[in-house]
Design an enzyme around this catalytic site. Structure first.
Site, PDB file in Angstrom:
ATOM      1  CG  ASP A 218       6.755   4.505   2.778  1.00 36.81           C
ATOM      2  OD1 ASP A 218       6.319   3.688   1.901  1.00 36.81           O
ATOM      3  OD2 ASP A 218       5.990   5.479   2.995  1.00 36.81           O
ATOM      4  CD  GLU A 277       8.105   3.762  -1.971  1.00 38.84           C
ATOM      5  OE1 GLU A 277       7.028   3.621  -2.786  1.00 38.84           O
ATOM      6  OE2 GLU A 277       8.192   4.526  -1.126  1.00 38.84           O
TER       7      GLU A 277
HETATM    8  C1  BGC Z   1       4.013   3.213  -0.036  1.00 38.89           C
HETATM    9  C2  BGC Z   1       2.602   3.366  -0.447  1.00 38.89           C
HETATM   10  C3  BGC Z   1       2.096   4.561   0.659  1.00 38.89           C
HETATM   11  C4  BGC Z   1       3.182   5.685   0.623  1.00 38.89           C
HETATM   12  C5  BGC Z   1       3.052   6.662   1.833  1.00 38.89           C
HETATM   13  C6  BGC Z   1       4.673   4.769  -0.584  1.00 38.89           C
HETATM   14  O1  BGC Z   1       5.595   4.658  -1.327  1.00 38.89           O
HETATM   15  O2  BGC Z   1       4.596   2.432  -0.644  1.00 38.89           O
HETATM   16  O3  BGC Z   1       1.919   2.420  -0.199  1.00 38.89           O
HETATM   17  O4  BGC Z   1       0.725   4.898   0.387  1.00 38.89           O
HETATM   18  O5  BGC Z   1       4.491   5.369   0.236  1.00 38.89           O
HETATM   19  O6  BGC Z   1       3.442   6.089   2.997  1.00 38.89           O
END
Ligand code: BGC
Length: 566
Positions: A218, A277
């Site tokens: 994340d 991500e």
């Molecule tokens: C996740 C989100 C989340 C955020 C903070 C993101 O990129 O996909 O759903 O709210 O990270 O953790």
């Protein structure tokens, strides 16, 4: 036929070894709290996933990615993790997790779990200790605590803004402030502190030892920060080049963290995988996708693009070229738990674009704000285009990520009352950003019942009545349904998989794309409103069940069988 372009990443056949599973996997994202509720409390759970293992197997996915299922106060749908090495008791136990893993592995389905390293929950034991220990304590060093400014330190240390709206600093009882790039319940971690480095290695080993196959990381681009004083203002941060030395985003030194993780991943057989991500400019994506870092990174370009031939073509060519710069493969995504579902986006007018090509407002936001009335959503057109885009994506080299419910043709849910909303971005923006609850509504499994087969209790987010028409029970075995289309497409894709090459073929039309894979598998997408003739018979069509024809109808993708199978 003329070859007009040839884009390729690393070929599976470059070495004698079979290609690793993740290179061209179909990964199905499960948002556990909204997938299936086995214990009847209105919240999806781990046993619910186990109970649907046969469904996942029949769908034909190679892997599932589970959004966080860890103990959490649910300030951000579970992305506020209170304990990285346990299961939220409302979702089950570690034993339930092991049972689920075994059930999926028995069906040949890999399991990827979400790791959230930029922040934790304010309920995490280390944050609670930091609060108790007070200013200047070693416990506070694990987070980013600072004194405020102004008389009595009553103003935040800087004017930085959080991603969900409002200030990025929160004041604690003794007057100090801590940094949170997301909700105040999600304090940022201090990655200069060795405790977090050790703790995350422990976490990666904990899940890898249990048999987990990989990790989705994340906000992978935000962990490390240069917080030397004086801290810049938000305007100064915004103006800084994002060249690896930015104070808070996409810093080169984040890859020191991932180099250490890579050693952990590679100490397993087979090596554990990771996908970043990272919302960074595309020329920086290869850093995350490199073999010494996380190994693969999301590309969200298709998700941001309109349903438009030129945009799709540009995105594909560019991302295959990027993947080719590393030894990674590309990833493709049309929907996930953070965006308006693609069936809905494509049924709404395309958003205005800024000069850099980015949407001026989040696509679908105005429609959501109006409660789903304005502009008018053309559900059928959106659904038809969505199926075409999905088949276009599933033919591409690389791995495709599907989001739960898209195989049912689900639309975004707009009619959620303010009182029922859960997303912190709704609360922190004062309703300006309606948030992401509309794509997180529990799945409809059957036509009837209090929760349409999701469970025995009323679901944690309301299911509108139209969802019954999309239920699994309603579509299963029904020719022409979206669910059957996904099942057939995934079965064919598995059969027809080949080297990671793609060749564009001329179509003579600006609104039609045609590509060919090395074994002769061809994919033709008509984005516009007129039929398009092809020279070989069609084996799969996104818009209806007709096979064998040589005509691709409007807003439709056709798959033409390979001339040979590898
Ligand atoms: C996740 C989100 C989340 C955020 C903070 C993101 O990129 O996909 O759903 O709210 O990270 O953790």
């Amino acid at each position: 036929m003329t070859q007009i372009q040839h884009a390729h990443g690393t070929r599976a056949s470059d070495s004698a070894e079979p290609a690793p599973w993740w290179r061209q996997a179909v990964v199905y994202q499960i948002y556990p709290r909204s997938f299936a509720d086995a214990d009847g409390d209105g919240l999806g759970d781990i046993a619910g996933i186990t109970s649907r293992a046969d469904y996942l197997s029949a769908l034909g996915v190679d892997a599932v990615w589970l959004s966080p299922f860890y103990p959490s106060a649910l300030a951000d749908g579970g992305y506020d993790v209170a304990d990285h090495r346990d299961v939220d008791p409302r979702l089950g136990t570690l034993d339930d997790f092991d049972t689920m893993l075994a059930a999926l592995h028995a069906r040949g389905i890999k399991v990827v779990v979400d790791i959230v390293p930029n922040h934790c929950s304010d309920q995490h034991v280390w944050f609670q200790e930091a609060l108790r220990a007070g200013r200047g304590s070693p416990e506070r060093e694990r987070f980013v605590f600072r004194e405020g400014t102004g008389p009595g330190g009553e103003h935040p240390p800087t004017d930085w803004l959080s991603a969900f709206g409002g200030p990025a600093w929160h004041r604690v009882a003794d007057g100090q402030w801590y940094l949170h790039h997301f909700a105040p319940e999600q304090p940022d971690l201090n990655w200069d502190h060795p405790d977090w480095r050790e703790d995350f290695v422990r976490t990666l080993r904990f899940w890898s030892d249990r048999g987990v196959d990989g990790f989705r990381v994340d906000v992978a681009h935000m962990l490390t920060k240069d917080l030397t004083e004086p801290l810049p203002s938000q305007a100064e941060l915004d103006a800084m080049p994002k060249d690896g030395l930015h104070r808070t985003i996409d810093r080169d030194d984040v890859h020191d963290v991932y180099a250490q993780w890579r050693e952990v991943f590679n100490s397993y057989d087979p090596p554990r995988t990771a996908v970043a991500e990272a919302w960074v400019s595309s020329d920086r994506i290869p850093l995350y996708a490199s073999e010494t870092s996380l190994g693969q990174a999301f590309n969200f370009d298709l998700l941001i693009a309109d349903f438009d031939a030129e945009q799709f073509r540009r995105v594909v060519t560019h991302n295959l070229e990027l993947a080719g710069r590393t030894r990674s493969s590309s990833t493709w995504v049309l929907s996930n738990h953070d965006v308006v579902r693609h069936a809905t986006r494509y049924g709404l007018p395309a958003p205005e674009r800024r000069p850099d090509g980015e949407p001026a407002v989040k696509h679908g936001m105005e429609w959501l704000r109006s409660g789903g009335t304005d502009p008018r959503l053309d559900r059928d057109l959106g659904g038809r285009r969505a199926r075409a885009a999905t088949l276009f994506m599933l033919g591409l080299p690389g791995s495709s990520y599907l989001y739960q419910g898209e195989e049912l043709g689900l639309h975004e849910v707009a009619d959620i009352s303010d009182g029922e909303r859960q997303d912190p971005s709704f609360f922190r923006s004062g309703g300006e950003d309606v948030g992401r609850d509309g794509c997180r509504v529990p799945l409809p499994w059957s036509r009837e019942g209090v929760a349409l087969g999701f469970g025995e209790a009323s679901p944690h987010l309301p299911q509108p009545s139209w969802m019954a028409d999309h239920a699994v029970e309603q579509q299963s075995g029904v020719p022409g349904s979206t669910l059957e289309l996904y099942r057939r497409a995934l079965a064919r894709r598995r059969e027809w998989q080949c080297d990671e090459d793609l060749e564009w073929l001329p179509t003579g039309r600006e609104d039609v794309l045609h590509y060919r894979r090395p074994n002769g598998w061809e994919v033709v997408t008509v984005f516009g409103d007129a039929d398009h003739a092809v020279s070989r018979p069609v084996a799969l069509l996104s818009s209806d069940d007709a096979v064998g024809s040589r005509v691709v109808p409007p807003q439709t993708t056709a798959w033409i069988a390979p001339s040979r199978t590898d």
